[in-house]
Enzyme design. Structure first.
Site, PDB file in Angstrom:
ATOM      1  N   GLU A 100      22.514 -24.635 -64.500  1.00  0.00           N
ATOM      2  CA  GLU A 100      22.800 -23.367 -65.164  1.00  0.00           C
ATOM      3  C   GLU A 100      21.621 -22.404 -65.085  1.00  0.00           C
ATOM      4  O   GLU A 100      21.801 -21.200 -64.923  1.00  0.00           O
ATOM      5  CB  GLU A 100      23.181 -23.605 -66.632  1.00  0.00           C
ATOM      6  CG  GLU A 100      24.560 -24.230 -66.829  1.00  0.00           C
ATOM      7  CD  GLU A 100      24.584 -25.718 -66.527  1.00  0.00           C
ATOM      8  OE1 GLU A 100      23.492 -26.320 -66.412  1.00  0.00           O
ATOM      9  OE2 GLU A 100      25.697 -26.271 -66.405  1.00  0.00           O
ATOM     10  N   HIS A 170      32.006 -29.200 -76.171  1.00  0.00           N
ATOM     11  CA  HIS A 170      33.053 -28.458 -75.477  1.00  0.00           C
ATOM     12  C   HIS A 170      33.736 -27.490 -76.441  1.00  0.00           C
ATOM     13  O   HIS A 170      34.865 -27.084 -76.205  1.00  0.00           O
ATOM     14  CB  HIS A 170      34.090 -29.410 -74.863  1.00  0.00           C
ATOM     15  CG  HIS A 170      33.517 -30.328 -73.831  1.00  0.00           C
ATOM     16  ND1 HIS A 170      32.860 -31.480 -74.137  1.00  0.00           N
ATOM     17  CD2 HIS A 170      33.474 -30.228 -72.470  1.00  0.00           C
ATOM     18  CE1 HIS A 170      32.444 -32.077 -73.038  1.00  0.00           C
ATOM     19  NE2 HIS A 170      32.790 -31.335 -72.007  1.00  0.00           N
TER      20      HIS A 170
END
Lengths: 367, 388
Positions: A100, A170
């Protein structure tokens, strides 16, 4: 008995409460909205399709635009980029390695070169390796160079928020971390129509934007969406339901909870609620929410993110500064708790319609 | 002319033997796994890094500036080399004056480039102007080579209304749109993946340009560096990763920074061609950068360059390096083996330069910089109420 009652709160269908339908039932109902007739022809799209459509339009109109991130080539783990590599080729739509910090740093460089960059982070929960690049670099790129350089062409997209079973990694809603950083825009849509218009605005906005997509809405939120190229302006909140007694402010998924609670308040308490979707978290439309709170005198901010230092804290501070003499009750925040986002306890974690309804009563009964 | 060493026949088998694998144990049969393209072996062998040969340091000049690799003399014309020498010297004079000015409290902070002038000017000379540069903070010579003036540097150090960055950053954080150099930023290594992204975008419109990213061996430890190299390799980005390995990251010597064979060896790990060269040797820096650029642009792939050098100055004006290294060590690199001395020796050896010109140039450079200093010091600061 208590257990049944609690479980019953979680399921939309009363009556048969099983573990299965508790886990799979959403805590809200998505009501499709009516499209604006001025925007012409529509087609039924869910939210991942409308996001796909926005990117398709952006890439068609802007021949430089590139889309990249983990697994975007085959269509993305949420299918947001389905068909785009076939259409625009692998030089413009491509997979990156799993990093990322690299994805966002790379995206900044692409944008600095004048190319429109759409960087996908697979889950907002994983955006943190790129925090330095976003906060120290993207947000400050134009400022620190005296406007010689900028990375305004960068948009970072990430799935966001509770999905029913996502747990710690999540389900997160990290908008507050980024709202605290001057130089970044943060935008969150409540459904397919907003997702398309707001994402197109973000892509075309000449500032680095973070676009959080409520993942629970990707499939279950579906409605007639205009096919044309349209944008929804950034930094403009939308009043979805007018009311005179209580102002309810939210963004993303929670807006649908608030709409339901507003109806419940009307039906059961005779209370008239005004529901506002903030849409752009940063820079936010302070004028609209202040106007509303001055009218109602009672405000609640609702978000999934934890209570302390959540974005509700900023809104509460601003509203009390600007609307103090109009307030009839302290500003309420109905939020996730100050713990990591749990798995099995998700139904207790979320600011669901019962907690919101209780808060309406609290506001109305205060004086 | 200069040939980049290309493929050795059967290098694969040769290298596997160099890693210690017995000839008969490899070439069993190719393995079908998607993860690597190699053969099976019957031998269980750990590859010990201490047994793998280190990458040698390419050079043309010795430490006295004598050409010991004549086939690799770049053959600069006199004016060209004298110009490079002058920029190296001017950089060091500017450094001396501005460092002193911080000591006198006239600017708040400064970082010098002593000892690294060849890494900067030698590499900058080998680039085209359209090659975008992503600096770290010890590349003032690259700025000056491309045409940024000492006065413009000083406006930035004072944060005046004439600073291109409009007084937003600490001294030496230059922004160089005028010279196609991106702004210096303090967080280390962040520029590396950005440079890879920029290179990717450049590639879509100009197949004769590249991105050059400078960083130190310390910044190379940052996650951003590893991410960037991996991305540049997988996405075929025309980027030159230029590492100035100067021995120290503030007080941290290389033995505490990495355990492997420097930074060049990492390139191989990421699937990137790499070269290590003497950063104090202007000719080697130039040759390596020029050849790397050709590889980068013609094959549209990244290259790792590791310039071995020495940081003569303190890390910055906030550092006193006598606290962690010996005065003798520094003295060696400041007087005995310096990039500036080497070129001066070369120039005087060819009768292209002499003592009189040296004195005159230094005096003029000093005068120019001191006049600029006075001007910058007396320039008004930016007005926050003005839009620009």
């Amino acid at each position: 008995m208590l257990c049944r009652k609690l479980l019953g709160r979680c399921a939309l269908r009363k009556g048969e409460v099983t573990l299965q339908n508790v886990r799979t039932a959403a805590h809200f109902t998505y009501l499709p909205q009516t499209p604006n007739p001025a925007l012409g022809d529509t087609t039924k799209l869910n939210m991942f399709q409308s996001i796909n459509n926005a990117m398709d339009i952006a890439m068609e109109k802007d021949s430089s635009a590139v889309l990249f991130g983990e697994d975007v080539a085959f269509g993305g783990v949420f299918r947001c980029s389905l068909g785009l590599q076939d259409k625009y080729g692998s030089a413009r739509v491509f997979n990156t390695p799993l990093t990322e910090q690299g994805i966002i740093g790379f995206g900044i460089g692409v944008a600095a070169a004048g190319t429109t960059a759409i960087a996908e982070i697979q889950f907002a929960d994983y955006i943190f390796p790129g925090f330095d690049q976003l906060v120290n670099e993207a947000a400050k790129y134009r400022y620190r160079s005296g406007n010689e350089y900028n990375c305004g062409g960068l948009t970072v997209r990430a799935p966001w928020g509770a999905v029913g079973h996502g747990a710690l990694y999540h389900s997160q809603s990290p908008e507050a971390f980024f709202a605290h950083c001057p130089g970044l825009k943060v935008v969150i849509p409540r459904g397919p129509t907003q997702a398309k218009g707001l994402l197109l605005s973000c892509i075309r906005d000449q500032n680095p934007c973070i676009f959080f997509e409520p993942k629970i809405l990707y499939r279950i939120a579906a409605e007639e969406v205009p096919v044309t190229d349209y944008t929804i302006p950034l930094s403009q909140a939308e009043v979805l339901r007018e009311g005179s007694d209580v102002t309810m402010i939210g963004w993303g998924t929670v807006v649908h909870v608030l709409l339901e609670v507003a109806q419940m308040a009307h039906d059961e308490l005779g209370v008239s609620c005004e529901v506002i979707d903030l849409q752009t978290i940063m820079p936010y439309d302070s004028e609209t929410i202040e106007k509303s709170v001055k009218k109602t005198g009672k405000a609640m901010v609702v978000h999934e993110a934890p209570l302390t230092q959540g974005f509700g804290a900023e809104l509460a501070a601003r509203l009390q500064e600007e609307c103090f003499l109009h307030l009839e009750a302290p500003i309420q925040r109905v939020t996730g708790w100050d713990t990591p986002f749990p798995y099995i306890y998700e139904p207790f974690y979320l600011p669901d319609k019962w907690r919101c309804f209780d808060t309406v009563k609290k506001l109305v009964d205060y004086m | 002319m200069i040939q980049v060493a290309r493929k050795v026949k059967n290098f694969g088998a040769f290298y596997q033997r160099a890693l210690g694998f017995h000839h008969d144990s490899v070439r069993d049969e190719p393995a079908p796994y998607p993860g690597v393209k190699t053969e099976f072996t019957k031998e269980m062998r750990f590859i010990l890094p201490e047994e793998v040969p280190t990458i040698p340091i390419y050079r043309v000049l010795n430490s006295q500036g004598k050409v010991i690799n004549p086939d690799h003399d770049p053959g600069f014309e006199k004016e060209d080399l004298v110009e490079m020498y002058k920029v190296m010297v001017k950089t060091s004079i500017m450094d001396r004056i501005l460092y002193q000015s911080q000591r006198q409290g006239r600017i708040s902070f400064y970082m010098t480039n002593f000892g690294e002038e060849a890494t900067q000017i030698g590499s900058a000379r080998a680039l085209k102007f359209k090659d975008v540069v992503f600096p770290q903070y010890r590349e003032a010579g690259v700025f000056l080579w491309r045409g940024y003036t000492p006065l413009e540097c000083m406006h930035q150090c004072f944060g005046t209304s004439k600073d291109f960055g409009k007084g937003k950053q600490m001294p030496v954080h230059y922004t160089g749109a005028k010279v196609n150099i991106q702004a210096v930023s303090s967080p280390l290594g962040t520029q590396i993946p950005q440079a890879a992204g920029y290179a990717y975008a450049l590639k879509q419109r100009d197949r004769d340009a590249c991105a050059v990213c400078y960083f130190g061996e310390g910044a190379a430890s940052e996650g951003d560096c590893h991410s960037a190299m991996n991305m540049a390799a997988t996405l075929d980005c025309p980027i030159m990763f230029f590492c100035r390995n100067n021995g120290y990251a503030i007080s941290t010597a290389t033995k505490d920074q990495y355990r492997g064979d420097g930074i060049a060896s990492r390139g191989i790990g990421y699937g990137i061609p790499a070269i290590r060269f003497d950063g104090n040797d202007l000719f080697a820096v130039y040759n390596a950068t020029k050849a790397a650029r050709k590889l980068c642009v013609e094959e549209q792939r990244p290259v790792v360059l590791e310039a071995m050098t020495y940081r003569v100055g303190h890390h910055s004006t906030s550092d006193d390096s006598t606290a962690y290294r010996s005065v003798d060590e520094v003295k060696h690199w400041d007087t005995v083996d310096t990039p500036i001395n080497r070129i001066r020796n070369y120039l005087t050896g060819r009768a292209w330069w002499d003592e009189t010109q040296e004195k005159e140039f230094r005096s003029n450079a000093r005068g120019e910089i001191l006049r600029g200093f006075k001007e910058a010091e007396n320039t008004k600061l930016p007005n926050p109420l003005l839009a620009t």
